[in-house]
Design a protein around this motif. Structure first.
Motif, mmCIF file in Angstrom:
data_model
loop_
_atom_site.group_PDB
_atom_site.id
_atom_site.type_symbol
_atom_site.label_atom_id
_atom_site.label_comp_id
_atom_site.label_asym_id
_atom_site.label_seq_id
_atom_site.Cartn_x
_atom_site.Cartn_y
_atom_site.Cartn_z
ATOM 1 N N VAL A 255 45.078 38.687 55.593
ATOM 2 C CA VAL A 255 45.958 37.680 55.003
ATOM 3 C C VAL A 255 45.161 36.963 53.919
ATOM 4 O O VAL A 255 44.143 36.341 54.191
ATOM 5 C CB VAL A 255 46.438 36.652 56.053
ATOM 6 N N MET A 256 45.614 37.092 52.674
ATOM 7 C CA MET A 256 44.908 36.477 51.543
ATOM 8 C C MET A 256 45.918 35.874 50.562
ATOM 9 O O MET A 256 45.991 36.289 49.410
ATOM 10 C CB MET A 256 44.043 37.504 50.811
ATOM 11 N N PRO A 257 46.689 34.890 50.986
ATOM 12 C CA PRO A 257 47.650 34.308 50.049
ATOM 13 C C PRO A 257 46.923 33.463 49.009
ATOM 14 O O PRO A 257 46.114 32.595 49.364
ATOM 15 C CB PRO A 257 48.522 33.427 50.947
ATOM 16 N N PRO A 258 47.152 33.688 47.725
ATOM 17 C CA PRO A 258 46.524 32.840 46.710
ATOM 18 C C PRO A 258 47.190 31.469 46.689
ATOM 19 O O PRO A 258 48.344 31.328 46.299
ATOM 20 C CB PRO A 258 46.761 33.602 45.404
ATOM 21 N N ARG A 259 46.477 30.476 47.162
ATOM 22 C CA ARG A 259 47.035 29.121 47.255
ATOM 23 C C ARG A 259 46.897 28.397 45.920
ATOM 24 O O ARG A 259 45.856 28.453 45.280
ATOM 25 C CB ARG A 259 46.327 28.326 48.356
ATOM 26 N N VAL A 260 47.954 27.707 45.536
ATOM 27 C CA VAL A 260 47.959 26.951 44.289
ATOM 28 C C VAL A 260 48.359 25.517 44.604
ATOM 29 O O VAL A 260 49.359 25.281 45.299
ATOM 30 C CB VAL A 260 48.946 27.553 43.264
ATOM 31 N N GLY A 261 47.583 24.570 44.121
ATOM 32 C CA GLY A 261 47.925 23.186 44.419
ATOM 33 C C GLY A 261 47.015 22.190 43.743
ATOM 34 O O GLY A 261 46.228 22.533 42.854
ATOM 35 N N PHE A 262 47.117 20.939 44.191
ATOM 36 C CA PHE A 262 46.360 19.835 43.616
ATOM 37 C C PHE A 262 45.052 19.626 44.372
ATOM 38 O O PHE A 262 45.019 19.595 45.607
ATOM 39 C CB PHE A 262 47.162 18.536 43.695
ATOM 40 N N LEU A 263 43.987 19.446 43.604
ATOM 41 C CA LEU A 263 42.680 19.073 44.133
ATOM 42 C C LEU A 263 42.243 17.797 43.420
ATOM 43 O O LEU A 263 42.639 17.548 42.279
ATOM 44 C CB LEU A 263 41.657 20.185 43.896
#
Length: 330
Positions: A255-263
């Motif tokens: 399982v390797m979902p590319p996570r996109v979000g705020f840092l």
């Protein structure tokens, strides 16, 4: 000279001083309330060249402006696979919530393990995950396999004969292919290209057998019957490509979902992070954003600061282990 009159043992001067102090404290309190975050426009740094990621956060930012009452300004700072923009936020931005990074999490969980960078994992914190890819694998239609089971069987019978194209050595698509090979117990021949588009083009033409990348790069080719959908990298099937199986569907534990979000900078206060996350949560559920994400083949999957940070820690450990296996850790 007569002494100041007293009330219950307190001098009149003391009482007046206390009253003045109380009034001053009241002013400070009012000012503190007026100064509650955000006090300035919020700048969101996207560490890539203009394209899909900055478009995604621009639509999201329009919704967040309505919630926060302050402008959300998006700036692109590309370079070095995202580390230029990440460095800017990690090392130059004030930890006050007014400057954020919006990126694929590999800028934090992969890049610092590969190269000596000005920032590391501890310099940024997770604020809010907004989307998770999806990433998928497509195959040349003339390849001697049509699905994941036959691909693994063929690769085991023909070590190193199956090739896959990536966007470059050490990048996300290279590591995804290497992780798949490790999980499936097979050997693949890695062919690096200068970006995902050339890798996909080479796969469509039969120069390589497999291409990996975001669904927006692979899925249109599948729909046009120029590629065969093999698998997607999420834990479950994404709503935007529900007919494409996951690796787990074929019994491969990957399982390797590319996570996109705020840092945000690591020292950003918890209460500010919570406010940003709540605004992102509301904005990501807005019909305007959901519709845009669907057209962009991005899977909307929100998670708040605690869950996002836990996923980042696990992802960081996974990639460090993989890079060490590949001899690519610094």
């Amino acid at each position: 000279m007569s002494k100041p009159t007293t009330t219950s043992g307190w001098s009149r001067r003391t009482v007046l001083s206390m009253a003045a102090g109380t009034a001053a404290a009241g002013v400070v309190g009012v000012r503190g309330a007026r100064a509650a975050w955000p006090t300035d426009p919020i700048t969101v740094i996207v560490p890539y060249a203009p394209g899909s990621t900055d478009q995604l956060v621009r639509i999201l930012g329009q919704q967040m402006e309505k919630i926060l009452g302050k402008p959300v300004v998006v700036e692109t700072k590309p370079g070095a696979g995202g580390s230029v923009g990440a460095t800017y936020v990690a090392k130059n931005a004030k930890p006050d919530g007014h400057t954020l990074l919006f990126a694929v999490t590999s800028v934090l969980t992969v890049a610092p393990h590969q190269n000596k960078l000005p920032y590391g994992f501890a310099d940024l914190r997770g604020v809010a995950q907004v989307t998770t890819g999806p990433n998928m694998m497509g195959a040349y239609p003339g390849a001697p396999f049509k699905d994941l089971t036959s691909l693994v069987a063929y690769a085991k019978a023909n070590p190193d004969k199956v090739s896959y194209g990536s966007a470059g050595t050490g990048g996300a698509t290279h590591l995804a292919g290497a992780a798949f090979a490790r999980a499936a117990g097979i050997k693949l021949n890695h062919i690096p290209f200068q970006g995902v588009t050339p890798a996909v083009t080479a796969t469509v033409g039969g120069t390589v057998d497999l291409a990996l990348g975001f669904a927006q790069a692979i899925w249109p080719q599948v729909q046009g019957k120029r590629l065969t959908a093999i698998a997607q990298f999420g834990a479950t099937r994404a709503k935007v490509i529900p007919d494409v199986p996951t690796f787990r569907d074929a019994g491969i534990d990957l399982v390797m979902p590319p996570r996109v979000g705020f840092l945000a900078p690591a020292r950003t206060p918890d209460d500010v992070v919570a406010k940003i996350a709540d605004a992102a949560r509301q904005a990501s559920a807005a019909p305007e954003f959901v519709d845009f994400a669907k057209r962009a083949l991005a899977e909307v999957e929100f998670s708040g600061p605690e869950a996002f940070q836990r996923d980042l820690v696990a992802e960081d450990k996974f990639y460090l282990d993989l890079l060490r296996d590949l001899g690519m850790a610094k």
